[in-house]
Write an enzyme that holds these catalytic residues in place. Sequence first.
Site, PDB file in Angstrom:
ATOM      1  N   ASP A   1      10.656  -2.567  -6.834  1.00 50.87           N
ATOM      2  CA  ASP A   1      10.168  -3.388  -5.723  1.00 50.87           C
ATOM      3  C   ASP A   1      10.857  -3.056  -4.407  1.00 50.87           C
ATOM      4  O   ASP A   1      11.047  -3.918  -3.552  1.00 50.87           O
ATOM      5  CB  ASP A   1      10.310  -4.889  -6.051  1.00 50.87           C
ATOM      6  CG  ASP A   1       9.616  -5.225  -7.353  1.00 50.87           C
ATOM      7  OD1 ASP A   1       8.465  -4.791  -7.512  1.00 50.87           O
ATOM      8  OD2 ASP A   1      10.227  -5.891  -8.202  1.00 50.87           O
TER       9      ASP A   1
ATOM     10  N   HIS B   1       2.463  -1.870  -7.024  1.00 50.37           N
ATOM     11  CA  HIS B   1       2.726  -1.221  -5.737  1.00 50.37           C
ATOM     12  C   HIS B   1       1.774  -1.806  -4.695  1.00 50.37           C
ATOM     13  O   HIS B   1       0.567  -1.634  -4.784  1.00 50.37           O
ATOM     14  CB  HIS B   1       2.560   0.295  -5.861  1.00 50.37           C
ATOM     15  CG  HIS B   1       3.614   0.927  -6.733  1.00 50.37           C
ATOM     16  ND1 HIS B   1       3.502   2.194  -7.236  1.00 50.37           N
ATOM     17  CD2 HIS B   1       4.803   0.452  -7.163  1.00 50.37           C
ATOM     18  CE1 HIS B   1       4.579   2.475  -7.947  1.00 50.37           C
ATOM     19  NE2 HIS B   1       5.383   1.438  -7.931  1.00 50.37           N
TER      20      HIS B   1
ATOM     21  N   GLN C   1       9.021   1.390 -10.942  1.00 50.51           N
ATOM     22  CA  GLN C   1      10.261   0.666 -11.243  1.00 50.51           C
ATOM     23  C   GLN C   1      11.400   1.233 -10.380  1.00 50.51           C
ATOM     24  O   GLN C   1      11.125   1.672  -9.274  1.00 50.51           O
ATOM     25  CB  GLN C   1      10.590   0.708 -12.745  1.00 50.51           C
ATOM     26  CG  GLN C   1       9.616  -0.109 -13.610  1.00 50.51           C
ATOM     27  CD  GLN C   1       8.320   0.617 -13.915  1.00 50.51           C
ATOM     28  OE1 GLN C   1       8.313   1.776 -14.278  1.00 50.51           O
ATOM     29  NE2 GLN C   1       7.213  -0.073 -13.772  1.00 50.51           N
TER      30      GLN C   1
END
Length: 430
Positions: free
Chosen positions: A14, A42, A225
Amino acid sequence: MPNNITIVGIQWGDEGKGKITDLLAGDAAAVIRYQGGANAGHTVVVEGRRIVLHQIPSGILNPESLCVIGPAVVIDPETLIQEAESLRVHDIAVTPERLAISRSAHVVLPFHKRLDALREASRGAAKIGTTGRGIGPAYEDLFARTGIRMMDFCEPDRLVTALRRVLPERNLLITHLGGEPFDAEQMTEATIEQGRALAPYLRDVGAAVHDVLSSGRRVLFESAQGTLLDVLHGTYPFVTSSLTTAPAAFPLLGVGVPEHRRVLGVVKAYTTRVGAGPFPTEDPGSIGQRLRDVGGEYGATTGRPRRCGFLYLPALRYAIRVNGVTGLAVTKLDVLSGLAEMPVCHAYRFGGDVVNTIHPEHFEDPALTPLYETWEGWSEDLSAARSLTDLPAAARTFLDRLSAALEVPVVLVSTGSGREATIFAQDPWA
Ligand code: IMP
Ligand code: MG
């Protein structure tokens, strides 16, 4: 000059990789996802439209680039089809000319998701906080050599054979954990249409990627990730089940390591984590809450509130080493506006030692004490800044200190979700 950039998150995911990928995709002939699956979220904002991608590379919004899903991505066929549909609603073409899927990529089926949920429930307080997308069980099958690949999934005869191989053992576990078992014939029947819909997209993607790279055209490798969620190098066992680092892209895709390459380490100007596991600089107090509110820190896949906290330089130094990061993309700098000052963890104390770069064996140890510096904040809104000189002096100092502490240049700075809210400090391809 390098013709490839790997975009990698150097925290717990993130970091804003989607925006950076979308931004650079305009210069790239191909954009490639090489690991993970529908656990990723995303977010890309284009002309005010917020689009969340899970499995399709963030390059899809640029009509010129070929998007590739590599063999080490675990594909959820059902949600992939939905994702393509939701892009078409935005007039974004998803066709076999634009999207290539590896024949060897493994699929995530409903039994993987049920197993993921049952396992989490059975772990009680020790649960990982997975996204529930079946990622762990799908990678287990891959490594156990009982997995189902796209080339099996799209061919009903092969699928039923593969399911008859894997399901008896999986059903044993599912029923042991209190769940309902699955039937091979029924599942084959239920997914025939999905296989038909996806078959035209299957390709030998290793060859396709090799062709683009060796022709000198530009390629982006998009990771999902983050480094600290890597199954080998992250905060194990509170990690995802794939290799999330930048160098992994090449073996995972089946292409040799290019001689010249760039690795853009994407770092949010603060730290977040979603799911369980150690997070020494987490702030359960008012700054953490403020970062969550202003930064919109809620999971793009699960909607869960993200845990928020301060920059953690020892972990960033580690991630830079693990990935071979050559430049930084600093995201969400605008979220810090309005903080008079902020704590930044520059090292930690462990026993009698002061440690600058994390060691995985310390990750979970309560004896780890973060050591903080106070960095000066600023009050100005940054959304209109288009060059470093547009930034208030304290924001420039923040970037300089970060770059000096990590010994890596800042290449990009993001000050908002749209493409335009970006500062190019250097040419990322240079
Ligand atoms: P899994 O990947 O669903 O098995 O989840 C394992 C851990 O990784 C959990 O802590 C998740 O919250 C985290 N995770 C998985 N994918 C992402 C992501 O894309 N962003 C942030 N965290 C993620
Ligand atoms: Mg995300």
